[in-house]
Design a protein around this motif. Sequence first.
Motif, PDB file in Angstrom:
ATOM      1  N   ASP A 137      12.613  -2.118  -1.305  1.00 46.63           N
ATOM      2  CA  ASP A 137      13.053  -0.939  -2.051  1.00 46.63           C
ATOM      3  C   ASP A 137      12.071   0.225  -1.884  1.00 46.63           C
ATOM      4  O   ASP A 137      11.619   0.843  -2.850  1.00 46.63           O
ATOM      5  CB  ASP A 137      13.233  -1.271  -3.540  1.00 46.63           C
ATOM      6  N   LEU A 138      11.747   0.543  -0.634  1.00 54.54           N
ATOM      7  CA  LEU A 138      10.837   1.655  -0.350  1.00 54.54           C
ATOM      8  C   LEU A 138      11.610   2.972  -0.405  1.00 54.54           C
ATOM      9  O   LEU A 138      12.794   3.028  -0.079  1.00 54.54           O
ATOM     10  CB  LEU A 138      10.204   1.491   1.031  1.00 54.54           C
ATOM     11  N   SER A 139      10.900   4.018  -0.786  1.00 54.01           N
ATOM     12  CA  SER A 139      11.549   5.322  -0.849  1.00 54.01           C
ATOM     13  C   SER A 139      10.528   6.428  -0.674  1.00 54.01           C
ATOM     14  O   SER A 139       9.312   6.205  -0.767  1.00 54.01           O
ATOM     15  CB  SER A 139      12.281   5.498  -2.182  1.00 54.01           C
ATOM     16  N   TYR A 140      11.025   7.618  -0.413  1.00 59.20           N
ATOM     17  CA  TYR A 140      10.211   8.832  -0.414  1.00 59.20           C
ATOM     18  C   TYR A 140      11.092   9.960  -0.944  1.00 59.20           C
ATOM     19  O   TYR A 140      12.330   9.876  -0.915  1.00 59.20           O
ATOM     20  CB  TYR A 140       9.691   9.164   0.988  1.00 59.20           C
ATOM     21  N   VAL A 141      10.440  11.001  -1.427  1.00 61.17           N
ATOM     22  CA  VAL A 141      11.170  12.162  -1.932  1.00 61.17           C
ATOM     23  C   VAL A 141      11.411  13.115  -0.769  1.00 61.17           C
ATOM     24  O   VAL A 141      10.468  13.592  -0.133  1.00 61.17           O
ATOM     25  CB  VAL A 141      10.391  12.867  -3.053  1.00 61.17           C
ATOM     26  N   GLN A 150      15.641  14.473  -3.500  1.00 59.02           N
ATOM     27  CA  GLN A 150      16.248  13.167  -3.751  1.00 59.02           C
ATOM     28  C   GLN A 150      15.433  12.057  -3.079  1.00 59.02           C
ATOM     29  O   GLN A 150      14.646  12.302  -2.162  1.00 59.02           O
ATOM     30  CB  GLN A 150      17.689  13.153  -3.222  1.00 59.02           C
ATOM     31  N   LEU A 151      15.660  10.823  -3.553  1.00 58.45           N
ATOM     32  CA  LEU A 151      14.990   9.667  -2.946  1.00 58.45           C
ATOM     33  C   LEU A 151      15.726   9.236  -1.687  1.00 58.45           C
ATOM     34  O   LEU A 151      16.957   9.172  -1.656  1.00 58.45           O
ATOM     35  CB  LEU A 151      14.932   8.513  -3.939  1.00 58.45           C
ATOM     36  N   HIS A 152      14.944   8.932  -0.655  1.00 63.22           N
ATOM     37  CA  HIS A 152      15.501   8.473   0.620  1.00 63.22           C
ATOM     38  C   HIS A 152      14.736   7.237   1.077  1.00 63.22           C
ATOM     39  O   HIS A 152      13.615   6.977   0.638  1.00 63.22           O
ATOM     40  CB  HIS A 152      15.397   9.567   1.681  1.00 63.22           C
ATOM     41  N   ARG A 153      15.350   6.498   1.991  1.00 61.56           N
ATOM     42  CA  ARG A 153      14.753   5.263   2.504  1.00 61.56           C
ATOM     43  C   ARG A 153      13.994   5.556   3.801  1.00 61.56           C
ATOM     44  O   ARG A 153      14.559   6.116   4.736  1.00 61.56           O
ATOM     45  CB  ARG A 153      15.849   4.229   2.778  1.00 61.56           C
ATOM     46  N   ILE A 173       0.850  -1.190   0.000  1.00 63.43           N
ATOM     47  CA  ILE A 173       0.000   0.000   0.000  1.00 63.43           C
ATOM     48  C   ILE A 173       0.888   1.244   0.000  1.00 63.43           C
ATOM     49  O   ILE A 173       0.641   2.204  -0.741  1.00 63.43           O
ATOM     50  CB  ILE A 173      -0.953  -0.007   1.207  1.00 63.43           C
ATOM     51  N   TYR A 174       1.941   1.221   0.793  1.00 62.31           N
ATOM     52  CA  TYR A 174       2.889   2.336   0.770  1.00 62.31           C
ATOM     53  C   TYR A 174       3.477   2.506  -0.632  1.00 62.31           C
ATOM     54  O   TYR A 174       3.588   3.633  -1.144  1.00 62.31           O
ATOM     55  CB  TYR A 174       4.011   2.088   1.777  1.00 62.31           C
ATOM     56  N   LYS A 175       3.815   1.408  -1.259  1.00 60.87           N
ATOM     57  CA  LYS A 175       4.461   1.462  -2.583  1.00 60.87           C
ATOM     58  C   LYS A 175       3.500   1.816  -3.715  1.00 60.87           C
ATOM     59  O   LYS A 175       3.941   2.014  -4.858  1.00 60.87           O
ATOM     60  CB  LYS A 175       5.122   0.111  -2.913  1.00 60.87           C
ATOM     61  N   SER A 176       2.210   1.881  -3.433  1.00 67.83           N
ATOM     62  CA  SER A 176       1.233   2.083  -4.506  1.00 67.83           C
ATOM     63  C   SER A 176       1.305   3.478  -5.118  1.00 67.83           C
ATOM     64  O   SER A 176       0.703   3.722  -6.163  1.00 67.83           O
ATOM     65  CB  SER A 176      -0.186   1.829  -3.980  1.00 67.83           C
ATOM     66  N   GLU A 177       2.018   4.387  -4.475  1.00 71.84           N
ATOM     67  CA  GLU A 177       2.205   5.718  -5.044  1.00 71.84           C
ATOM     68  C   GLU A 177       3.510   6.307  -4.518  1.00 71.84           C
ATOM     69  O   GLU A 177       4.042   5.863  -3.497  1.00 71.84           O
ATOM     70  CB  GLU A 177       1.033   6.637  -4.695  1.00 71.84           C
ATOM     71  N   MET A 178       4.013   7.307  -5.221  1.00 77.28           N
ATOM     72  CA  MET A 178       5.229   7.973  -4.776  1.00 77.28           C
ATOM     73  C   MET A 178       4.922   8.786  -3.523  1.00 77.28           C
ATOM     74  O   MET A 178       3.918   9.487  -3.460  1.00 77.28           O
ATOM     75  CB  MET A 178       5.780   8.890  -5.874  1.00 77.28           C
ATOM     76  N   ARG A 179       5.780   8.673  -2.519  1.00 76.99           N
ATOM     77  CA  ARG A 179       5.577   9.373  -1.254  1.00 76.99           C
ATOM     78  C   ARG A 179       6.590  10.513  -1.117  1.00 76.99           C
ATOM     79  O   ARG A 179       7.740  10.404  -1.554  1.00 76.99           O
ATOM     80  CB  ARG A 179       5.732   8.413  -0.081  1.00 76.99           C
ATOM     81  N   SER A 180       6.138  11.570  -0.477  1.00 78.70           N
ATOM     82  CA  SER A 180       6.995  12.705  -0.149  1.00 78.70           C
ATOM     83  C   SER A 180       7.255  12.719   1.347  1.00 78.70           C
ATOM     84  O   SER A 180       6.488  12.136   2.132  1.00 78.70           O
ATOM     85  CB  SER A 180       6.315  14.010  -0.570  1.00 78.70           C
ATOM     86  N   TYR A 181       8.307  13.405   1.751  1.00 81.82           N
ATOM     87  CA  TYR A 181       8.565  13.556   3.184  1.00 81.82           C
ATOM     88  C   TYR A 181       7.392  14.247   3.879  1.00 81.82           C
ATOM     89  O   TYR A 181       7.161  14.058   5.076  1.00 81.82           O
ATOM     90  CB  TYR A 181       9.863  14.336   3.420  1.00 81.82           C
TER      91      TYR A 181
END
Length: 450
Positions: free
Chosen positions: A305-309, A314-317, A148-156
């Motif tokens: 391979d989770l990330s957020y902007v 930049q992408l962060h974990r 569910i987290y990975k279903s869209e790009m996340r921001s800080y």
Amino acid sequence: MSAAMVPQESNNHRTLGRKLGLFTFSPEVGSGLPLWLPKGAILRDTLERFLRQEQLERGYLPVITPHIGKIELYKTSGHWYKYRESIFPPMVEPRSDAEERDHWTHSHDSCAAPSFEHALEAEDDEPDGIDVEAYILKPMNCPHHIHIYKSEMRSYRDLPLRLAEFGTVYRYEQSGALNGLLRTRDFTVDDSHIFVTPEEVEEEYINVIKLALFVFQALQLDDFAARLGLRDSASSKYIGSDEEWEKAQAVIMHAVEKLGIPYSIKKGEAGFYGPKLDFLFRDAPGRQWQLGTAQVDYNLPERFDLSYVGEDGQLHRPVMIHRANGGSMERLIAILLEHNGGAFPAWLAPVQVMFIPISDRHVAYAQGVAAQLRASGVRVEVDTRKERMNAKVRDAQEQKIPYMLVVGDKEVAEHAVSVRLRTNENLGAMPLTSFVERITNVINTKSRDL
């Protein structure tokens, strides 16, 4: 009332569950599979609604996920390799032969379609030339929440993201390990997975622990021990680097020290992906059982391979916190039963008020007043049996119903009720409006007093 104050057998949750009409088991249904009766379902629903509301007020977002998942999901997380013995056998569906799709049979290792019994090996990929999809009953909720987290790009700016679910999971517990509601083969977890930036993790973890403590207080569960579970360096079951484990361990230790919670340390009790703080409660015989848990995880975000902007573009974990306030609903109710002997707090009791009309001519008044109480959110029953008043009072007390309202000619004439408590205290007659105010205040404040 503590478990130590009541004889063990009378305080056994299985005995109380039968006596109070909460749950049952059937050998025809299967071992370790509880059947919730109407009063037990009301109890669970009340408990879940309380927990859900407290989470919503703290920014948790409800989600719902399937009861099964592809086996690759659990290979990626590592659960398949670490806990395969406790996972129900896979269900294998062939993609290559439409005629065989509906003919699933059980084999030693899987629930497999004909000719596909050997499609799954313990830790290997699918064999060449065999086109299958394998599914398992989910043993954990975290991989579903991760997707569910990975279903869209996340921001800080989206973090912390707190996903919560009363998610039913399945474990193939050995029959000798089953123990009423304390250990079952299907159970519902008050589960949450929180995705945070590394800078947010300690503050969020502290808030997680505060919520758990609030829940224990509301449930009148005061006697517990906190245990910090660390990895055993001699074991190979853990994943991740030393640096990640040390960071996760530091978060938990700082949090409990800031909150002033006494705790013990136990090596080998960590999750395979990170250390955890467990809250341990004793059953009637004095054995410890884990209810709440809160785990810090730097490893599954890496594996998936989770990330957020970040603020820098930049992408962060992210970091994950795995959290369950009461563990499983089944075990939580078992511990509650054994701690209070079935005398739940009034706000949680399946039946909060029993009306006891002295004779048939008082039944209509009792039913009318009961309807008024139900309109105020109170759970009420009317005892219309052809029994003596004292027998009805005794039966209601044995059912641990908090309030018994006796009504006769005097109460009908004065629009009043005569109030007795399950503790055998007789409060005497009071105006109906006064009783409604009293009980609604007790329920709304979750008071320990009646």
